[in-house]
Design an enzyme around this catalytic site. Structure first.
Site, mmCIF file in Angstrom:
data_model
loop_
_atom_site.group_PDB
_atom_site.id
_atom_site.type_symbol
_atom_site.label_atom_id
_atom_site.label_comp_id
_atom_site.label_asym_id
_atom_site.label_seq_id
_atom_site.Cartn_x
_atom_site.Cartn_y
_atom_site.Cartn_z
ATOM 1 N N HIS A 141 -5.771 -1.500 36.418
ATOM 2 C CA HIS A 141 -5.260 -2.817 36.004
ATOM 3 C C HIS A 141 -5.613 -3.913 37.004
ATOM 4 O O HIS A 141 -5.324 -5.087 36.765
ATOM 5 C CB HIS A 141 -3.747 -2.766 35.753
ATOM 6 N N ASP A 155 -4.402 5.119 35.196
ATOM 7 C CA ASP A 155 -4.556 3.817 35.870
ATOM 8 C C ASP A 155 -5.288 4.008 37.194
ATOM 9 O O ASP A 155 -4.704 3.965 38.280
ATOM 10 C CB ASP A 155 -3.176 3.196 36.100
ATOM 11 N N SER A 210 -0.349 -3.067 44.202
ATOM 12 C CA SER A 210 -1.010 -2.214 43.220
ATOM 13 C C SER A 210 -2.377 -1.781 43.725
ATOM 14 O O SER A 210 -3.082 -2.553 44.381
ATOM 15 C CB SER A 210 -1.180 -2.958 41.897
#
Length: 250
Positions: free
Chosen positions: A65, A112, A207
């Protein structure tokens, strides 16, 4: 990171990605030479940031992402500690190619994980080094203490990310702790981490960062919810064949 980070997991609103470290602490300059800082352009036109880590001298591993809207808008900085300082240790690269996992599901946050191929090859220095990946059959048991790091925000109420690299210690949690908050959590390809007493997590800006256990890379920070005390980490071991295949591509 100077401010106190509240949680070293992904603590964001429902459905949001984690991008910061909460209740973390400052670390010695360049003591995590495998860490990489990535900027990218989001679909709304705003710039965002993620953590990454060096797995090959022209590849970094991160969360899928963190790709953003335009591949050519991504830049990777290696050898950084203070993002505002003109550190001579820094090596900055545009990205030649983004390689998200083909089965990445942005809705369910599954698979992810992504490789970024740099335009050029990083030079190995005291501030830029590789970190060994976990072994294929390696496992971490609940209660195990591991670490995450990043340049994300340092509190839930803050909108400003840290300019200094920070680190936090997290415990491996039983899968149930994530299953009750994340309906699509998969113990096969994900790890549940957090600190149920201190609320330490990775949040906005963290992230794609790295879960390190016993000096090996075990996972990639994926996402979390602000209302919980746990983060979801994408487990690296199931993706080792995928990583190996893509590192060999031209």
């Amino acid at each position: 990171m100077a401010p106190v980070l509240i949680l070293l997991a992904f603590l964001l609103p429902l459905g949001a990605h984690s991008e910061e470290i909460i209740k973390g602490h400052k670390i010695k300059h360049h003591s995590l030479p495998y860490m990489a800082f990535v900027r990218f352009l989001k679909e709304d036109g705003n710039r965002s940031r993620c953590g990454h880590f060096l797995v090959h001298y022209n590849y970094v591993l991160t969360a899928a992402h963190c790709r953003g809207s335009e591949e050519n808008s991504i830049t990777v900085t290696l050898g950084a500690h203070n993002l505002k300082a003109q550190e001579q240790t820094q090596q900055i690269f545009p990205v030649a190619k983004a390689i998200p996992h083909l089965n990445y599901n942005s809705k369910d946050k599954i698979n992810d994980i992504m490789l970024l191929k740099l335009e050029g090859k990083a030079k190995r220095t005291k501030a830029v080094k590789l970190l060994k990946l976990t072994r294929a059959k390696a496992r971490v048991k609940p209660g195990k203490k591991c670490h995450v790091a990043g340049w994300g925000v340092t509190s839930f109420n803050s909108t400003k990310a840290s300019d200094l690299l920070q680190e936090a210690e997290l415990s491996i949690q039983v899968d149930y702790q994530c299953q009750k908050h994340f309906p699509h959590y998969s113990e096969t390809i994900q790890i549940c981490v957090g600190d149920l007493r201190k609320i330490q997590l990775a949040f906005k800006g963290d992230s794609g960062g790295l879960l390190v256990c016993d000096n090996r890379a075990y996972g990639v920070c994926a996402h979390a919810k602000k209302e919980t005390a746990v983060d979801i980490i994408t487990k690296i071991s199931p993706f080792l064949p995928w990583i190996s295949r893509n590192l060999k591509l031209p």
